[in-house]
Motif scaffolding. Structure first.
Motif, PDB file in Angstrom:
ATOM      1  N   ARG A 120      25.665 -19.928 -88.652  1.00 52.26           N
ATOM      2  CA  ARG A 120      24.660 -19.809 -89.708  1.00 52.26           C
ATOM      3  C   ARG A 120      23.356 -20.276 -89.239  1.00 52.26           C
ATOM      4  O   ARG A 120      22.859 -21.173 -88.529  1.00 52.26           O
ATOM      5  N   THR A 121      22.414 -19.072 -89.547  1.00 50.90           N
ATOM      6  CA  THR A 121      21.079 -19.154 -89.351  1.00 50.90           C
ATOM      7  C   THR A 121      20.112 -18.902 -90.524  1.00 50.90           C
ATOM      8  O   THR A 121      20.145 -17.798 -90.893  1.00 50.90           O
ATOM      9  N   ILE A 122      19.268 -19.860 -90.756  1.00 51.00           N
ATOM     10  CA  ILE A 122      18.473 -19.587 -92.158  1.00 51.00           C
ATOM     11  C   ILE A 122      17.045 -19.218 -91.633  1.00 51.00           C
ATOM     12  O   ILE A 122      16.612 -20.397 -90.862  1.00 51.00           O
ATOM     13  N   ARG A 123      16.437 -18.178 -92.204  1.00 52.82           N
ATOM     14  CA  ARG A 123      14.930 -18.008 -91.702  1.00 52.82           C
ATOM     15  C   ARG A 123      14.347 -17.873 -93.270  1.00 52.82           C
ATOM     16  O   ARG A 123      15.105 -17.005 -94.013  1.00 52.82           O
ATOM     17  N   PRO A 124      13.483 -18.449 -93.549  1.00 55.53           N
ATOM     18  CA  PRO A 124      12.467 -18.456 -94.761  1.00 55.53           C
ATOM     19  C   PRO A 124      12.135 -16.851 -95.092  1.00 55.53           C
ATOM     20  O   PRO A 124      11.632 -16.384 -94.368  1.00 55.53           O
ATOM     21  N   ASN A 125      12.689 -16.436 -96.396  1.00 55.61           N
ATOM     22  CA  ASN A 125      11.883 -15.111 -97.003  1.00 55.61           C
ATOM     23  C   ASN A 125      10.378 -15.675 -97.327  1.00 55.61           C
ATOM     24  O   ASN A 125      10.545 -15.800 -98.860  1.00 55.61           O
ATOM     25  N   ALA A 126       9.684 -15.871 -96.545  1.00 55.41           N
ATOM     26  CA  ALA A 126       8.227 -16.579 -97.052  1.00 55.41           C
ATOM     27  C   ALA A 126       7.500 -15.962 -97.863  1.00 55.41           C
ATOM     28  O   ALA A 126       6.937 -16.290 -98.926  1.00 55.41           O
ATOM     29  N   LYS A 127       7.643 -14.714 -97.895  1.00 55.44           N
ATOM     30  CA  LYS A 127       6.961 -13.848 -99.046  1.00 55.44           C
ATOM     31  C   LYS A 127       7.428 -14.200-100.374  1.00 55.44           C
ATOM     32  O   LYS A 127       6.647 -14.304-101.331  1.00 55.44           O
ATOM     33  N   LYS A 128       8.790 -14.270-100.798  1.00 53.70           N
ATOM     34  CA  LYS A 128       9.205 -14.579-102.109  1.00 53.70           C
ATOM     35  C   LYS A 128       9.154 -16.106-102.364  1.00 53.70           C
ATOM     36  O   LYS A 128       8.740 -16.601-103.389  1.00 53.70           O
ATOM     37  N   LEU A 129       9.266 -16.885-101.317  1.00 55.04           N
ATOM     38  CA  LEU A 129       9.384 -18.288-101.521  1.00 55.04           C
ATOM     39  C   LEU A 129       8.075 -18.707-102.015  1.00 55.04           C
ATOM     40  O   LEU A 129       7.891 -19.892-102.463  1.00 55.04           O
ATOM     41  N   SER A 130       6.844 -18.239-101.259  1.00 55.45           N
ATOM     42  CA  SER A 130       5.600 -18.685-101.442  1.00 55.45           C
ATOM     43  C   SER A 130       5.298 -18.658-102.884  1.00 55.45           C
ATOM     44  O   SER A 130       4.533 -19.544-103.747  1.00 55.45           O
ATOM     45  N   THR A 131       5.770 -17.736-103.628  1.00 51.78           N
ATOM     46  CA  THR A 131       5.398 -17.521-105.209  1.00 51.78           C
ATOM     47  C   THR A 131       6.243 -18.639-105.941  1.00 51.78           C
ATOM     48  O   THR A 131       5.724 -19.263-106.802  1.00 51.78           O
ATOM     49  N   LEU A 132       7.509 -18.868-105.316  1.00 56.50           N
ATOM     50  CA  LEU A 132       8.294 -20.131-106.167  1.00 56.50           C
ATOM     51  C   LEU A 132       7.772 -21.451-105.892  1.00 56.50           C
ATOM     52  O   LEU A 132       7.892 -22.079-106.836  1.00 56.50           O
ATOM     53  N   PHE A 133       7.119 -21.615-104.557  1.00 57.93           N
ATOM     54  CA  PHE A 133       6.755 -23.036-104.484  1.00 57.93           C
ATOM     55  C   PHE A 133       5.296 -23.166-105.330  1.00 57.93           C
ATOM     56  O   PHE A 133       5.014 -24.170-105.825  1.00 57.93           O
ATOM     57  N   GLU A 134       4.623 -22.249-105.451  1.00 58.42           N
ATOM     58  CA  GLU A 134       3.575 -22.281-106.306  1.00 58.42           C
ATOM     59  C   GLU A 134       3.912 -22.645-107.843  1.00 58.42           C
ATOM     60  O   GLU A 134       3.166 -23.265-108.351  1.00 58.42           O
ATOM     61  N   ALA A 135       5.005 -21.937-108.229  1.00 57.21           N
ATOM     62  CA  ALA A 135       5.463 -22.152-109.618  1.00 57.21           C
ATOM     63  C   ALA A 135       6.452 -23.305-109.656  1.00 57.21           C
ATOM     64  O   ALA A 135       7.051 -23.419-110.886  1.00 57.21           O
ATOM     65  N   ARG A 136       6.657 -24.136-108.777  1.00 60.72           N
ATOM     66  CA  ARG A 136       7.750 -25.131-108.944  1.00 60.72           C
ATOM     67  C   ARG A 136       7.783 -25.970-110.012  1.00 60.72           C
ATOM     68  O   ARG A 136       8.504 -26.335-110.451  1.00 60.72           O
ATOM     69  N   HIS A 137       6.505 -26.563-110.527  1.00 57.41           N
ATOM     70  CA  HIS A 137       6.303 -27.423-111.469  1.00 57.41           C
ATOM     71  C   HIS A 137       6.399 -26.688-112.678  1.00 57.41           C
ATOM     72  O   HIS A 137       6.500 -27.381-113.846  1.00 57.41           O
ATOM     73  N   GLN A 138       6.525 -25.580-112.837  1.00 56.97           N
ATOM     74  CA  GLN A 138       6.622 -24.700-114.373  1.00 56.97           C
ATOM     75  C   GLN A 138       8.085 -24.486-114.471  1.00 56.97           C
ATOM     76  O   GLN A 138       8.339 -23.620-115.447  1.00 56.97           O
ATOM     77  N   MET A 139       9.044 -24.829-113.741  1.00 54.71           N
ATOM     78  CA  MET A 139      10.587 -24.662-114.011  1.00 54.71           C
ATOM     79  C   MET A 139      11.119 -25.906-113.730  1.00 54.71           C
ATOM     80  O   MET A 139      10.814 -26.713-112.820  1.00 54.71           O
ATOM     81  N   ASP A 140      12.573 -26.036-114.176  1.00 54.99           N
ATOM     82  CA  ASP A 140      13.374 -27.108-114.141  1.00 54.99           C
ATOM     83  C   ASP A 140      14.056 -27.069-112.663  1.00 54.99           C
ATOM     84  O   ASP A 140      13.925 -25.849-112.076  1.00 54.99           O
ATOM     85  N   TRP A 141      14.755 -27.873-112.142  1.00 50.68           N
ATOM     86  CA  TRP A 141      15.207 -28.058-110.684  1.00 50.68           C
ATOM     87  C   TRP A 141      16.409 -26.855-110.796  1.00 50.68           C
ATOM     88  O   TRP A 141      16.490 -25.989-109.629  1.00 50.68           O
ATOM     89  N   ASP A 142      17.268 -26.774-111.424  1.00 50.70           N
ATOM     90  CA  ASP A 142      18.190 -25.988-111.832  1.00 50.70           C
ATOM     91  C   ASP A 142      17.852 -24.372-111.516  1.00 50.70           C
ATOM     92  O   ASP A 142      18.189 -23.721-110.744  1.00 50.70           O
ATOM     93  N   THR A 143      16.831 -24.381-112.089  1.00 49.57           N
ATOM     94  CA  THR A 143      16.047 -22.944-112.262  1.00 49.57           C
ATOM     95  C   THR A 143      15.592 -22.579-110.906  1.00 49.57           C
ATOM     96  O   THR A 143      15.671 -21.521-110.300  1.00 49.57           O
ATOM     97  N   PHE A 144      14.773 -23.502-110.310  1.00 52.94           N
ATOM     98  CA  PHE A 144      14.439 -23.441-108.893  1.00 52.94           C
ATOM     99  C   PHE A 144      15.304 -23.028-108.034  1.00 52.94           C
ATOM    100  O   PHE A 144      15.307 -22.242-107.204  1.00 52.94           O
ATOM    101  N   CYS A 145      16.407 -23.844-107.819  1.00 52.06           N
ATOM    102  CA  CYS A 145      17.439 -23.658-107.159  1.00 52.06           C
ATOM    103  C   CYS A 145      18.134 -22.321-107.031  1.00 52.06           C
ATOM    104  O   CYS A 145      18.258 -21.428-106.178  1.00 52.06           O
ATOM    105  N   ARG A 146      18.438 -21.960-108.478  1.00 51.08           N
ATOM    106  CA  ARG A 146      18.791 -20.735-108.530  1.00 51.08           C
ATOM    107  C   ARG A 146      18.245 -19.340-107.919  1.00 51.08           C
ATOM    108  O   ARG A 146      18.356 -18.433-107.360  1.00 51.08           O
TER     109      ARG A 146
END
Length: 536
Positions: free
Chosen positions: A449-475
């Motif tokens: 198992r090797t995990i490399r971040p999909n930084a392009k999509k994750l950056s948008t999620l991190f910016e909107a982290r506090h606008q969604m609940d934890w379960d939605t963020f995880c999904r």
């Protein structure tokens, strides 16, 4: 036969009624096939009665055998249509085991020489001596060493053990012999290329001119070496190639690609002191936890400055990283926000922690962190420690034993390389040389198992982290990380750098036959169960 019965079971009661009402269609497309001649002169009403009678019988049979037919059809479809990739695609939204790919057992590393592979040219019959000067840090130099062997093969040259870079940012004066087992390197590749430790003194004294030095363009094709380097080698007998990193094309002939794998994954073995200390650290991690994650954090000040990104440190960060950027006079002035949206910024330690927790790793998971100097020190690392309290480094696990290696950054990087390679899960916050080299090795060694971040999509999620609940963020994190988890189906010929995706050196096991045998066994068991229920 099982498939045919399965098709009959698909006729529902509604289907039977519709077929019974459409007498003409029944006469034309069904009943005449088997009974047209005997009943050719019967009245039309006979056809209707016969069709209704046969359909009722079929419906009755279908009801009796529905369970069996359903099972048979299900198994037959899996036998006929199931391949590894179709099963992956068909269950693309299924939960992923974050510790191990369930499909890794169907793939293995294969880099054996082909039947028609010509033996290495002996030193006295070769076209001359090839000197290589590598460039960059340890893993960047590793790519140069790997490609140097392949270039020597292309030129039918005798390769002199490559020289390591002593002038890069890391200022490490270690030579090849201090990091890699040079005797193993020479002997393991003896069938591919003749390698010597240095050009013979007698030959050097007889030369009229010093070795010819040149730098080839990045990612040059084999034809370039044959057209531009070989004539000089034949004339001068000794040629030195400088700044040798990524100087050979990505896509090569299959045998040359496999030679790359033999060099990188087998011939480049670390020296005994490095290997032993690395393995001791691995065992100490394994003694504390049944399985652990290794996180490669590239978050050094120079790396952040070179990335041209902004990491939330305010005016202090802009001033400090701005001073470092002055080292590179040709560094373009790009927008930090634009670079982040393009996925070019490394994840912060906190973002790495958020990604791992969202993927499903619990806070009692043990982390080994491989890194250099972290910009911001403990203050930057604390959010990651809050998410994963069980964090260890080589300095924490081998304090006294590590002291002889401390002055040498490449040897320290080699120790980290060993621990990261042996970890159950390898995670990186960047797409640098170590991340690529280790990703390729772990694919070759069984798709660990090797995990490399999909930084392009994750950056948008991190910016909107506090606008969604934890379960939605995880999904959403799990969704955008699909395709970036080190699964076998990420291996596609021609994708990315060969050092990261060594597709020519990955073979498939005969999984179709294995799955077929399993499914046949299940089908037989199901039929036996049906027979037993019927007999009672």
């Amino acid at each position: 036969m099982g498939v045919g019965v399965g098709k009959l079971s698909l006729l529902s009661t509604t289907d039977l009624a519709v077929l019974a009402e459409s007498n003409g269609k029944c006469k034309k497309h069904v009943c005449w096939r088997s009974n047209a001649t005997p009943f050719r002169h019967r009245k039309p009403t006979s056809w209707s009665v016969l069709c209704v009678f046969m359909l009722v019988v079929l419906g009755f049979i279908s009801l009796l055998t529905g369970h069996m037919a359903s099972d048979l059809e299900w198994y037959s479809q899996r036998l006929v249509r199931r391949t590894l990739y179709s099963s992956v695609e068909g269950n693309y939204r299924a939960p992923i085991d974050v510790w191990k790919s369930q499909y890794s057992k169907y793939y293995y590393g294969c880099s054996e020489r082909g039947r028609g592979y010509a033996p290495a040219v002996l030193e006295r019959w070769s076209n001359g001596y090839l000197l290589i000067g590598t460039s960059g840090g340890l893993n960047q130099q590793r790519t140069g060493i790997t490609d140097a062997v392949v270039v020597a093969r292309i030129l039918n040259a005798t390769l002199v053990v490559p020289e390591l870079d002593h002038n890069s940012f890391w200022k490490d004066d270690s030579d090849f012999v201090h990091i890699f087992d040079v005797d193993w390197f020479i002997s393991h590749l003896a069938k591919d290329v003749t390698i010597v430790k240095r050009v013979p003194d007698k030959f050097m004294r007889s030369m009229e001119k010093p070795p010819y030095t040149m730098r080839v363009p990045r990612k040059s094709e084999p034809d370039y070496y044959l057209d531009q380097v070989l004539p000089i080698l034949l004339r001068r007998q000794v040629v030195q190639l400088t700044k040798f990193d990524y100087r050979l094309a990505n896509n090569l002939d299959g045998e040359l690609q496999k030679l790359r794998c033999r060099v990188n994954f087998h011939a480049l073995r670390f020296t005994k002191p490095i290997q032993e200390l690395g393995q001791r650290i691995v065992m100490r991690m394994q003694k504390m936890a049944r399985r652990f994650i290794a996180v490669h954090l590239r978050f050094e000040p120079d790396m952040l400055a070179f990335s041209r990104c902004y990491f939330g440190g305010g005016e202090k960060e802009r001033r400090e990283l701005g001073e470092i950027r002055k080292r590179w006079t040709t560094l373009p002035d790009l927008s930090p926000d634009g670079e982040r949206k393009r996925g070019k910024c490394p994840l912060t330690p906190y973002e790495v922690g958020l990604m791992l927790r969202a993927l499903g790793f619990s806070n009692d998971t043990y982390l080994y962190v491989a890194s250099g100097e972290i910009y911001g020190g403990d203050e930057t690392m604390q959010p990651l420690k809050d998410l994963f309290p069980n964090i260890y480094t080589k300095e924490m696990l081998a304090d006294e034993e590590l002291k002889p290696f401390l002055p040498f950054s490449s040897r320290l990087a080699a120790i980290d390389y060993i621990v990261c390679d042996e970890s159950d899960v390898f995670v990186t916050n960047n797409n640098g040389n170590m991340a690529k080299i280790l990703a390729g090795r772990r694919r070759y060694m069984g798709h660990k198992r090797t995990i490399r971040p999909n930084a392009k999509k994750l950056s948008t999620l991190f910016e909107a982290r506090h606008q969604m609940d934890w379960d939605t963020f995880c999904r959403r994190v799990k969704s955008c990380q699909r395709g970036f988890m080190g699964e076998p189906d990420e291996m596609r010929p021609g994708r990315g750098e060969f050092h990261e995706f060594p597709s020519s050196c990955i073979c498939k096991r005969p999984y179709i036959e294995e799955l077929g045998a399993i499914n046949l066994t299940k089908a037989d068991s199901s039929l036996n169960g049906i027979r037993r229920r019927g007999s009672t």
